[in-house]
Design a protein around this motif. Structure first.
Motif, PDB file in Angstrom:
ATOM      1  N   ASN A 238       0.830  -1.212   0.000  1.00 51.05           N
ATOM      2  CA  ASN A 238       0.000   0.000   0.000  1.00 51.05           C
ATOM      3  C   ASN A 238       0.861   1.256   0.000  1.00 51.05           C
ATOM      4  OD1 ASN A 238      -2.380  -1.443   0.000  1.00 51.05           O
ATOM      5  ND2 ASN A 238      -2.617  -1.409   2.218  1.00 51.05           N
ATOM      6  N   ASN A 242       0.777   4.114  -2.888  1.00 52.08           N
ATOM      7  CA  ASN A 242       0.470   5.517  -2.584  1.00 52.08           C
ATOM      8  C   ASN A 242       1.620   6.439  -2.978  1.00 52.08           C
ATOM      9  OD1 ASN A 242      -1.989   4.748  -1.525  1.00 52.08           O
ATOM     10  ND2 ASN A 242      -1.262   4.622   0.574  1.00 52.08           N
ATOM     11  N   GLU A 245       1.602   6.859  -6.784  1.00 48.28           N
ATOM     12  CA  GLU A 245       0.491   7.718  -7.220  1.00 48.28           C
ATOM     13  C   GLU A 245       0.779   9.187  -6.922  1.00 48.28           C
ATOM     14  OE1 GLU A 245      -2.883   6.099  -5.235  1.00 48.28           O
ATOM     15  OE2 GLU A 245      -3.169   4.464  -6.707  1.00 48.28           O
ATOM     16  N   THR A 246       1.526   9.441  -5.849  1.00 46.33           N
ATOM     17  CA  THR A 246       1.833  10.819  -5.456  1.00 46.33           C
ATOM     18  C   THR A 246       3.012  11.395  -6.235  1.00 46.33           C
ATOM     19  OG1 THR A 246       1.036  10.349  -3.218  1.00 46.33           O
ATOM     20  CG2 THR A 246       2.384  12.319  -3.503  1.00 46.33           C
TER      21      THR A 246
END
Length: 318
Positions: A238, A242, A245-246
């Motif tokens: 996870n 994340n 994606e950032t």
């Protein structure tokens, strides 16, 4: 207050630390390399939380929260005892970290183990492991056994010969579990050599240290089962998702430790109302972080690591 502390650059490191302190900070997350620790002791009023794996004990004004070899060996040791293995072989290469590993191995709590230090050169390694596993003799044992049945025509002899034709050696190695303290291609070379010398993966428990869920190990097609301790896999996946994606790039594995460092600071601040020294981090109980649970024992960070099994192109919590 992010600053580039460089690599093996004492001037750059000290300039970065001074700039951060000048802006009012008294706790710094970093650096990652324990080789820099001699510089950090100069800043007595500043606490450093390092991501280094080398020194889990608190030293002066430095706390290391890396995934220590101490915690990894404890997890592997517990697995070996749970699986009721009684003859363990500990393998690691001869390199710059050999003496460090030598010291850590002294603390292991297994009744019956042997140490084998190998040359990391693959051309030499295979020969060393052939000797270690008594490969030549076990291969001869097979040939001698086959000759007994080759000149016989009865059905039972033919069946026995057919079974022997499917084998590479006869005889077991003198260990039932192995701990390989190595990484990447070096680890793969060791695994390949053990499998080449016909070490039975059904009889011998294969373990290694944290590999950060390196999927390239899936391509070792002859590897059936490998176990190693690591951080919480679900949290790690996870986190990577994340992060990508950032920032549209993949993170370095150890950056997840920075999240736990920040959580640790917050926990102590909230608990005590202030942080004066590293002694404030000596508390009872466990903290649940991104990597899993960890605690302090005698000013040393201890991680409760899960054991994961590598097999059939996936990682499974054991």
């Amino acid at each position: 207050i992010p600053r580039d502390s460089g690599s093996n650059d004492k001037e750059k490191l000290n300039n970065a630390i001074k700039e951060i302190i000048d802006q009012g900070a008294n706790i710094i997350i970093g650096p990652t390399d324990s080789k820099d620790f001699d510089q950090l002791s100069k800043y007595k009023d500043t606490i450093f939380i390092s991501l280094s794996i080398m020194h889990p004990e608190t030293v002066n004004n430095i706390i290391s929260i890396g995934i220590s070899l101490d915690s990894q060996l404890t997890a592997i040791e517990n697995l070996i005892k749970k699986e009721k293995r009684t003859k363990t072989l500990i393998m690691y290469p001869i390199n710059e970290y050999t003496k460090f590993i030598d010291e850590k191995i002294k603390t292991i709590n297994l009744k019956n183990y042997k140490i084998f230090k190998y040359n990391p050169d693959p051309k030499i390694l295979t020969g060393e492991i052939e000797i270690l596993t008594n490969y030549s003799q076990r291969k001869k044992n097979l040939e001698l056994r086959k000759k007994i049945f080759e000149d016989k025509d009865d059905e039972q002899s033919k069946r026995q010969l057919k079974i022997l034709d499917q084998k590479y050696t006869i005889g077991d190695v003198n260990f039932d579990s192995v701990i390989i303290i190595d990484f990447g291609n070096n680890l793969k070379s060791v695994l390949a050599s053990l499998i080449f010398t016909d070490v039975d993966q059904e009889k011998v428990l294969f373990t290694t240290i944290n590999q950060w869920f390196d999927e390239s190990i899936f391509y070792e097609n002859t590897l059936k089962n490998l176990y190693y301790p690591s951080v919480n896999y679900k949290n790690f996946k996870n986190y990577k998702k994340n992060y990508f994606e950032t920032f549209k790039s993949n993170p370095s594995e150890m950056t997840i430790l920075a999240y736990d460092a920040l959580g640790l600071i917050y926990y102590i601040w909230k608990k005590n109302g202030k942080i004066v020294s590293v002694n404030d981090f000596s508390f009872k109980g466990k903290i649940k972080g991104k990597i899993g649970k960890f605690s302090f024992d005698n000013k040393q960070v201890i991680q409760d690591l899960n054991i994961y099994k590598v097999g059939k192109n996936k990682f499974t919590k054991f």
